[in-house]
Design a protein around this motif. Structure first.
Motif, PDB file in Angstrom:
ATOM      1  N   SER A  84       0.841  -1.196   0.000  1.00 51.25           N
ATOM      2  CA  SER A  84       0.000   0.000   0.000  1.00 51.25           C
ATOM      3  C   SER A  84       0.873   1.241   0.000  1.00 51.25           C
ATOM      4  O   SER A  84       2.064   1.173   0.305  1.00 51.25           O
ATOM      5  N   LYS A  85       0.261   2.367  -0.337  1.00 55.96           N
ATOM      6  CA  LYS A  85       0.979   3.644  -0.338  1.00 55.96           C
ATOM      7  C   LYS A  85       0.009   4.763   0.014  1.00 55.96           C
ATOM      8  O   LYS A  85      -1.146   4.738  -0.397  1.00 55.96           O
ATOM      9  N   ARG A  86       0.498   5.749   0.769  1.00 61.34           N
ATOM     10  CA  ARG A  86      -0.326   6.886   1.169  1.00 61.34           C
ATOM     11  C   ARG A  86       0.013   8.118   0.318  1.00 61.34           C
ATOM     12  O   ARG A  86       1.160   8.309  -0.082  1.00 61.34           O
ATOM     13  N   TYR A  87      -1.013   8.923   0.088  1.00 59.99           N
ATOM     14  CA  TYR A  87      -0.849  10.177  -0.640  1.00 59.99           C
ATOM     15  C   TYR A  87      -1.497  11.290   0.178  1.00 59.99           C
ATOM     16  O   TYR A  87      -2.598  11.129   0.714  1.00 59.99           O
ATOM     17  N   SER A  88      -0.813  12.433   0.253  1.00 59.40           N
ATOM     18  CA  SER A  88      -1.279  13.522   1.107  1.00 59.40           C
ATOM     19  C   SER A  88      -2.393  14.356   0.498  1.00 59.40           C
ATOM     20  O   SER A  88      -2.988  15.183   1.187  1.00 59.40           O
ATOM     21  N   SER A  89      -2.701  14.150  -0.787  1.00 58.53           N
ATOM     22  CA  SER A  89      -3.779  14.888  -1.432  1.00 58.53           C
ATOM     23  C   SER A  89      -4.261  14.134  -2.657  1.00 58.53           C
ATOM     24  O   SER A  89      -3.597  13.203  -3.133  1.00 58.53           O
ATOM     25  N   MET A  90      -5.411  14.540  -3.176  1.00 57.12           N
ATOM     26  CA  MET A  90      -5.966  13.895  -4.362  1.00 57.12           C
ATOM     27  C   MET A  90      -5.056  14.099  -5.567  1.00 57.12           C
ATOM     28  O   MET A  90      -4.820  13.160  -6.343  1.00 57.12           O
ATOM     29  N   ILE A  91      -4.534  15.301  -5.734  1.00 55.82           N
ATOM     30  CA  ILE A  91      -3.692  15.570  -6.897  1.00 55.82           C
ATOM     31  C   ILE A  91      -2.394  14.775  -6.842  1.00 55.82           C
ATOM     32  O   ILE A  91      -1.903  14.297  -7.864  1.00 55.82           O
ATOM     33  N   ARG A  92      -1.826  14.591  -5.645  1.00 59.30           N
ATOM     34  CA  ARG A  92      -0.615  13.775  -5.524  1.00 59.30           C
ATOM     35  C   ARG A  92      -0.912  12.304  -5.817  1.00 59.30           C
ATOM     36  O   ARG A  92      -0.088  11.590  -6.380  1.00 59.30           O
ATOM     37  N   MET A  93      -2.085  11.847  -5.428  1.00 54.52           N
ATOM     38  CA  MET A  93      -2.468  10.474  -5.722  1.00 54.52           C
ATOM     39  C   MET A  93      -2.593  10.270  -7.231  1.00 54.52           C
ATOM     40  O   MET A  93      -2.121   9.270  -7.779  1.00 54.52           O
ATOM     41  N   LEU A  94      -3.218  11.222  -7.924  1.00 56.43           N
ATOM     42  CA  LEU A  94      -3.378  11.118  -9.370  1.00 56.43           C
ATOM     43  C   LEU A  94      -2.042  11.162 -10.094  1.00 56.43           C
ATOM     44  O   LEU A  94      -1.891  10.586 -11.171  1.00 56.43           O
ATOM     45  N   GLN A  95      -1.063  11.842  -9.513  1.00 55.38           N
ATOM     46  CA  GLN A  95       0.272  11.880 -10.101  1.00 55.38           C
ATOM     47  C   GLN A  95       1.045  10.588  -9.863  1.00 55.38           C
ATOM     48  O   GLN A  95       2.001  10.297 -10.580  1.00 55.38           O
ATOM     49  N   GLY A  96       0.614   9.796  -8.865  1.00 57.92           N
ATOM     50  CA  GLY A  96       1.341   8.585  -8.514  1.00 57.92           C
ATOM     51  C   GLY A  96       0.719   7.298  -9.037  1.00 57.92           C
ATOM     52  O   GLY A  96       1.262   6.220  -8.816  1.00 57.92           O
ATOM     53  N   ILE A  97      -0.431   7.384  -9.723  1.00 62.77           N
ATOM     54  CA  ILE A  97      -1.087   6.198 -10.267  1.00 62.77           C
ATOM     55  C   ILE A  97      -1.342   6.396 -11.762  1.00 62.77           C
ATOM     56  O   ILE A  97      -1.193   7.505 -12.286  1.00 62.77           O
ATOM     57  N   ASP A  98      -1.718   5.320 -12.449  1.00 66.94           N
ATOM     58  CA  ASP A  98      -2.051   5.432 -13.866  1.00 66.94           C
ATOM     59  C   ASP A  98      -3.557   5.315 -14.055  1.00 66.94           C
ATOM     60  O   ASP A  98      -4.316   5.198 -13.095  1.00 66.94           O
ATOM     61  N   ARG A  99      -3.998   5.333 -15.318  1.00 67.66           N
ATOM     62  CA  ARG A  99      -5.428   5.329 -15.606  1.00 67.66           C
ATOM     63  C   ARG A  99      -6.100   4.031 -15.147  1.00 67.66           C
ATOM     64  O   ARG A  99      -7.232   4.040 -14.644  1.00 67.66           O
ATOM     65  N   GLU A 100      -5.416   2.913 -15.287  1.00 68.36           N
ATOM     66  CA  GLU A 100      -5.976   1.627 -14.854  1.00 68.36           C
ATOM     67  C   GLU A 100      -6.237   1.638 -13.349  1.00 68.36           C
ATOM     68  O   GLU A 100      -7.274   1.148 -12.881  1.00 68.36           O
ATOM     69  N   ASP A 101      -5.302   2.200 -12.576  1.00 67.38           N
ATOM     70  CA  ASP A 101      -5.485   2.298 -11.122  1.00 67.38           C
ATOM     71  C   ASP A 101      -6.673   3.198 -10.785  1.00 67.38           C
ATOM     72  O   ASP A 101      -7.455   2.892  -9.876  1.00 67.38           O
ATOM     73  N   LEU A 102      -6.790   4.320 -11.500  1.00 67.87           N
ATOM     74  CA  LEU A 102      -7.882   5.260 -11.238  1.00 67.87           C
ATOM     75  C   LEU A 102      -9.240   4.617 -11.493  1.00 67.87           C
ATOM     76  O   LEU A 102     -10.181   4.773 -10.699  1.00 67.87           O
ATOM     77  N   GLU A 103      -9.358   3.875 -12.587  1.00 70.27           N
ATOM     78  CA  GLU A 103     -10.621   3.209 -12.899  1.00 70.27           C
ATOM     79  C   GLU A 103     -10.943   2.126 -11.870  1.00 70.27           C
ATOM     80  O   GLU A 103     -12.108   1.922 -11.509  1.00 70.27           O
ATOM     81  N   ALA A 104      -9.906   1.424 -11.386  1.00 69.78           N
ATOM     82  CA  ALA A 104     -10.117   0.400 -10.349  1.00 69.78           C
ATOM     83  C   ALA A 104     -10.625   1.046  -9.060  1.00 69.78           C
ATOM     84  O   ALA A 104     -11.531   0.518  -8.398  1.00 69.78           O
ATOM     85  N   LEU A 105     -10.062   2.201  -8.701  1.00 70.46           N
ATOM     86  CA  LEU A 105     -10.497   2.911  -7.488  1.00 70.46           C
ATOM     87  C   LEU A 105     -11.958   3.355  -7.621  1.00 70.46           C
ATOM     88  O   LEU A 105     -12.739   3.226  -6.662  1.00 70.46           O
ATOM     89  N   TRP A 106     -12.344   3.866  -8.779  1.00 69.94           N
ATOM     90  CA  TRP A 106     -13.726   4.298  -8.981  1.00 69.94           C
ATOM     91  C   TRP A 106     -14.697   3.123  -8.880  1.00 69.94           C
ATOM     92  O   TRP A 106     -15.777   3.230  -8.316  1.00 69.94           O
ATOM     93  N   ARG A 107     -14.322   1.958  -9.413  1.00 66.61           N
ATOM     94  CA  ARG A 107     -15.187   0.776  -9.309  1.00 66.61           C
ATOM     95  C   ARG A 107     -15.404   0.388  -7.846  1.00 66.61           C
ATOM     96  O   ARG A 107     -16.505   0.002  -7.454  1.00 66.61           O
ATOM     97  N   ILE A 108     -14.348   0.488  -7.040  1.00 59.67           N
ATOM     98  CA  ILE A 108     -14.462   0.137  -5.616  1.00 59.67           C
ATOM     99  C   ILE A 108     -15.392   1.110  -4.901  1.00 59.67           C
ATOM    100  O   ILE A 108     -16.279   0.712  -4.136  1.00 59.67           O
ATOM    101  N   VAL A 109     -15.186   2.409  -5.125  1.00 61.03           N
ATOM    102  CA  VAL A 109     -16.024   3.426  -4.486  1.00 61.03           C
ATOM    103  C   VAL A 109     -17.469   3.322  -4.966  1.00 61.03           C
ATOM    104  O   VAL A 109     -18.414   3.423  -4.170  1.00 61.03           O
ATOM    105  N   LYS A 110     -17.655   3.095  -6.251  1.00 63.03           N
ATOM    106  CA  LYS A 110     -18.996   2.975  -6.826  1.00 63.03           C
ATOM    107  C   LYS A 110     -19.726   1.768  -6.241  1.00 63.03           C
ATOM    108  O   LYS A 110     -20.924   1.839  -5.915  1.00 63.03           O
ATOM    109  N   ALA A 111     -19.019   0.647  -6.107  1.00 65.57           N
ATOM    110  CA  ALA A 111     -19.631  -0.554  -5.533  1.00 65.57           C
ATOM    111  C   ALA A 111     -19.989  -0.343  -4.064  1.00 65.57           C
ATOM    112  O   ALA A 111     -20.968  -0.917  -3.565  1.00 65.57           O
TER     113      ALA A 111
END
Length: 255
Positions: free
Chosen positions: A150-177
């Motif tokens: 796991s990894k922590r990010y101090s803000s949303m923008i830093r998280m988006l800079q540290g992941i790719d599009r596949e990770d972002l879509e996976a996160l949205w599926r988890i939150v949506k579910a």
């Protein structure tokens, strides 16, 4: 995938910049198929040489049977001649292989090498869960992957800079579910849910667009790794996917 296409497919940054994720993926699959079915140019030359050599050996076997009655001196002379011819043919084959390999070499300039991309061979396992950690007035985003890391990010923008599009879509599926179409009650969960929902499911009737009326863009930044635009207005900010259209007014877009 974009980095792979630039190195192996000869695409430029300008050619890939305007393409959406699925177009990039289609080009990537095409290039991978071409590489997997590639046959080296020297292969047929080597195969032909090997067949000729096998035929020559079979002929030599038949000849040796007929030459049993000849003198030993004649046999030794023929062996030396055959050995010399074989050495010359092997040398010629090596020269052909080396010439063909040189044709396949492609030299890349330093400016064509991307240093901030995630190599395909070291792609991290998929995101399977997340946690939010409140520290004073701030919240940290913790992303948990399938291998337990796991990894922590101090803000949303830093998280988006540290992941790719596949990770972002996976996160949205988890939150949506987890929440469906119901807004979370926790304020920090609500912020994460709201940011992702604006990105993936923009609704023209949403309050966010009404709140933006009359405010102008002050910062507009593209986050390449996740394919997201970070847009800051006078009073708030939003995140937008590069391939989607959002109901921004001309007043909003005037700098």
């Amino acid at each position: 995938m974009s980095t792979y296409l630039k190195h192996m497919g000869g695409y430029t940054y300008k050619q890939l910049k305007g393409k959406i994720f699925y177009e990039i993926q289609k080009l990537f699959d095409k290039e991978m198929k071409r590489v997997n079915t590639f046959v080296a140019m020297g292969y047929e030359v080597r195969e032909s040489k090997e067949k000729k050599e096998e035929g020559r050996k079979e002929t030599a076997k038949g000849s040796r049977k007929k030459m049993l009655g000849r003198k030993r001196a004649g046999k030794e002379q023929q062996k030396e001649s055959s050995k010399k011819q074989k050495v010359e043919e092997e040398k010629e084959s090596e020269e052909v292989d080396e010439a063909e390999l040189k044709k396949l070499l492609v030299i890349k300039k330093d400016e064509d090498i991307a240093i901030d991309a995630i190599p395909l061979a070291t792609k991290l396992p998929v995101i399977i869960d997340y946690k939010l950690h409140k520290e004073g007035m701030l919240v940290h985003y913790q992303l948990i992957r399938a291998d337990g890391s796991s990894k922590r990010y101090s803000s949303m923008i830093r998280m988006l800079q540290g992941i790719d599009r596949e990770d972002l879509e996976a996160l949205w599926r988890i939150v949506k579910a987890k929440y469906g179409d119901t807004r979370p009650e926790n304020e920090f969960e609500r912020v994460l849910y709201g940011d992702l929902k604006v990105m993936f499911e923009p609704d023209i009737k949403s309050d966010i667009w009404r709140m933006l009326q009359g405010y102008r863009v002050t910062i507009w930044k593209l986050i390449d790794s996740s394919g997201v635009h970070f847009v800051r207005f006078d009073n708030l900010h939003i995140f937008m996917l590069v391939e989607k259209r959002y109901p921004l007014t001309p007043i909003n877009l005037s700098l």
